[in-house]
Write an enzyme that holds these catalytic residues in place. Structure first.
Site, PDB file in Angstrom:
ATOM      1  N   ASP A 155       0.863  -1.090  -0.122  1.00 31.69           N
ATOM      2  CA  ASP A 155       0.078  -0.143   0.063  1.00 31.69           C
ATOM      3  C   ASP A 155       1.026   1.233  -0.080  1.00 31.69           C
ATOM      4  OD1 ASP A 155       0.971  -0.060   2.619  1.00 31.69           O
ATOM      5  OD2 ASP A 155      -1.003  -0.277   3.498  1.00 31.69           O
ATOM      6  N   SER A 156       0.333   2.426  -0.052  1.00 30.19           N
ATOM      7  CA  SER A 156       1.024   3.831  -0.396  1.00 30.19           C
ATOM      8  C   SER A 156       1.591   4.354   1.085  1.00 30.19           C
ATOM      9  CB  SER A 156       0.143   4.770  -1.096  1.00 30.19           C
ATOM     10  OG  SER A 156      -0.656   5.014  -0.357  1.00 30.19           O
ATOM     11  N   GLY A 157       1.017   3.811   2.108  1.00 30.65           N
ATOM     12  CA  GLY A 157       1.353   4.548   3.363  1.00 30.65           C
ATOM     13  C   GLY A 157       0.215   5.737   3.673  1.00 30.65           C
ATOM     14  N   GLY A 158      -0.564   6.229   2.728  1.00 28.98           N
ATOM     15  CA  GLY A 158      -1.439   7.187   2.837  1.00 28.98           C
ATOM     16  C   GLY A 158      -2.444   6.795   4.003  1.00 28.98           C
ATOM     17  N   PHE A 159      -3.075   5.719   3.952  1.00 28.42           N
ATOM     18  CA  PHE A 159      -4.076   5.253   5.083  1.00 28.42           C
ATOM     19  C   PHE A 159      -3.454   5.251   6.607  1.00 28.42           C
ATOM     20  CE2 PHE A 159      -6.277   2.010   7.779  1.00 28.42           C
ATOM     21  CZ  PHE A 159      -7.617   2.908   7.772  1.00 28.42           C
ATOM     22  N   ASP A 218      -2.541   8.347  -1.900  1.00 28.94           N
ATOM     23  CA  ASP A 218      -3.850   9.234  -1.974  1.00 28.94           C
ATOM     24  C   ASP A 218      -3.890   9.599  -0.544  1.00 28.94           C
ATOM     25  OD1 ASP A 218      -4.440   6.539  -0.902  1.00 28.94           O
ATOM     26  OD2 ASP A 218      -6.311   6.355  -1.558  1.00 28.94           O
ATOM     27  N   GLN A 258     -11.476   7.269  -5.262  1.00 27.88           N
ATOM     28  CA  GLN A 258     -12.399   7.814  -4.243  1.00 27.88           C
ATOM     29  C   GLN A 258     -13.559   8.456  -4.434  1.00 27.88           C
ATOM     30  OE1 GLN A 258     -11.267   7.273  -1.141  1.00 27.88           O
ATOM     31  NE2 GLN A 258      -8.885   6.617  -1.342  1.00 27.88           N
ATOM     32  N   GLY A 263     -11.432   3.968   0.394  1.00 28.03           N
ATOM     33  CA  GLY A 263     -12.556   4.988   0.944  1.00 28.03           C
ATOM     34  C   GLY A 263     -13.679   3.946   1.350  1.00 28.03           C
ATOM     35  N   ASP A 285      -7.965  -7.449   0.512  1.00 27.70           N
ATOM     36  CA  ASP A 285      -6.951  -7.662   1.734  1.00 27.70           C
ATOM     37  C   ASP A 285      -7.775  -7.085   2.942  1.00 27.70           C
ATOM     38  OD1 ASP A 285      -5.747  -4.946   3.230  1.00 27.70           O
ATOM     39  OD2 ASP A 285      -6.497  -4.456   1.159  1.00 27.70           O
ATOM     40  N   CYS A 292     -12.990 -28.943   7.715  1.00 28.48           N
ATOM     41  CA  CYS A 292     -12.005 -28.319   7.495  1.00 28.48           C
ATOM     42  C   CYS A 292     -10.738 -29.025   7.523  1.00 28.48           C
ATOM     43  CB  CYS A 292     -11.677 -26.864   8.324  1.00 28.48           C
ATOM     44  SG  CYS A 292     -10.189 -26.040   8.227  1.00 28.48           S
ATOM     45  N   CYS A 313      -7.456 -27.742   7.813  1.00 31.38           N
ATOM     46  CA  CYS A 313      -6.396 -27.037   8.229  1.00 31.38           C
ATOM     47  C   CYS A 313      -5.946 -28.032   9.571  1.00 31.38           C
ATOM     48  CB  CYS A 313      -6.687 -25.623   8.792  1.00 31.38           C
ATOM     49  SG  CYS A 313      -7.303 -25.519  10.081  1.00 31.38           S
ATOM     50  N   CYS A 359      -7.856 -28.017  12.836  1.00 36.02           N
ATOM     51  CA  CYS A 359      -9.052 -28.742  12.842  1.00 36.02           C
ATOM     52  C   CYS A 359      -8.638 -30.152  12.497  1.00 36.02           C
ATOM     53  CB  CYS A 359      -9.875 -28.254  11.589  1.00 36.02           C
ATOM     54  SG  CYS A 359     -10.898 -26.723  11.807  1.00 36.02           S
ATOM     55  N   HIS A 417      -6.053 -21.433  10.828  1.00 34.31           N
ATOM     56  CA  HIS A 417      -7.485 -21.804   9.973  1.00 34.31           C
ATOM     57  C   HIS A 417      -8.270 -20.668   9.800  1.00 34.31           C
ATOM     58  CE1 HIS A 417     -11.446 -23.319  10.519  1.00 34.31           C
ATOM     59  NE2 HIS A 417     -11.810 -22.169  10.966  1.00 34.31           N
TER      60      HIS A 417
END
Length: 376
Positions: free
Chosen positions: A93-97, A147, A190, A217, A267, A305, A307, A310, A336
């Protein structure tokens, strides 16, 4: 393996899509869920374990990595892939958030953002150009434009002003990114929950031209109904021949609803963060392993499951190690959750390819509505 970044749409079912993103470091089957490796690690997981869950790509965090251990250091040590032992694709990510949500005493101008580190109070600046430089030093395969993420609630005028600043920063990000064969740059739409602003943002991004397009956003407190309301039209504003990435989403039903509306990538920290706090996602809904009802339960979390949590451990054991604050609890519950999220993605990919997404979605919701198995 492809030497360039490309996206091939394989099938559609309604608006839902399945395809393949090709990169020099491997293919990403879409729709794709990207586990979050904020500081160069998916917490409580080994990289090879993350891969075993079915993940094709991880997300790394520009803000955190530039502050510690530093992008220059990571480059000297061979780049982020080598540093964290993940040879497959990475999106940063860009770091903006994070600047907007974590940093102290920030100052926003047309040029960029100056802020104080949440770690030690040191002063830093992030601009579109600096964000591109940091992401180049990290060596990520998919780079996000820098952004601004306005804090909500905000007036429509404030959202519009912020969006237009982000579009100017998108153009600067594209210029600074330059020509990097094998690496991709994504623009970020946005505009809050206002259709006209979303359309204006998408038009600006298409004019600049990107390898993929993100929807930013959302998932910032507006609620699922409002988010789906935006997605009902927002994906249609973006090019069909490029990946569409919904940032920071989400819960299993958020993910299914987003894919239904044409999203290709997502994500979220939720599966790993929830695993560490004893919240477990299963096909029959959410289980809180800390609850006393599990203390004598010899059954697995989810008998269907595959995993390790489980396959090899009872609810009683998982309850015990969580209540005892044992590290294995975070490891098993995170594994899991990530496994379950990837199982959802694989199920949707198959259903879209076979033209039965609506039936798959109906069964997904019906099974979750049943609720957890009866206590012993």
């Amino acid at each position: 393996m492809s030497e360039r970044f490309s996206f091939e749409l394989k099938a559609t079912d309604g608006v839902a899509r399945t395809g393949v993103i090709s990169t020099p470091r491997g293919a990403i089957c879409t729709p794709a869920f990207m586990p979050v490796g904020t500081a160069g690690t998916v917490k409580a997981m080994m990289p090879e374990s993350v891969r075993e869950t079915g993940a094709d790509i991880l997300l790394g965090n520009t803000y955190h990595l530039m502050l510690r251990p530093g992008a220059d250091r990571i480059e000297r040590l061979g780049g982020l892939h080598r540093f964290m032992n993940w040879p497959r694709p990475i999106l940063t990510d860009s770091g903006g958030f994070q600047v907007m949500s974590l940093a102290g005493l920030r100052k926003l101008t047309e040029h960029g953002v100056t802020f104080k580190s949440h770690i030690d109070g040191s002063k830093h600046e992030l601009t579109p150009e600096r964000s591109m430089e940091v992401q180049r030093l990290l060596g990520s395969d998919i780079v996000m434009c820098f952004d601004e993420c306005p804090a909500l609630p905000a007036t429509e005028a404030a959202v519009a002003e912020s969006m237009r600043l982000s579009m100017r920063w998108a153009a600067r990000s594209k210029d600074a990114f330059g020509d990097r064969p094998g690496h991709a740059l994504f623009g970020i739409m946005q505009g809050g929950v206002t259709r006209d602003l979303r359309e204006e943002s998408a038009e600006a991004l298409r004019e600049i031209g990107f390898d993929g397009y993100a929807i930013g956003g959302l998932a910032v407190g507006e609620g699922q109904a409002a988010m789906f309301g935006v997605l009902d039209y927002a994906t249609g504003f973006l090019p069909e021949d490029r990946p569409r990435y919904l940032m920071g989403v989400g819960k299993p039903d958020d993910i299914v609803g987003a894919v239904k509306r044409g999203v290709d990538m997502m994500d979220c920290v939720l599966p790993s963060r929830s695993g560490r706090t004893g919240q477990v996602f299963t096909r029959r809904g959410v289980v809180n392993i800390k609850n006393a009802r599990h203390a004598d339960d010899p059954r697995p979390l989810d008998e269907l499951c595959g995993c390790p949590a489980c396959r090899n451990y009872s609810r009683a054991y998982l309850h015990h190690v969580f209540r005892s604050h044992e590290i294995i609890s975070s490891m098993l519950l995170t594994w899991h959750n990530l496994h379950y999220f990837q199982e959802i993605m694989a199920g949707m990919r198959d259903a879209i390819a076979e033209g039965r997404f609506a039936a798959w979605e109906e069964e997904f919701h019906a099974t979750r509505a049943i609720g957890d198995i009866e206590p012993v």
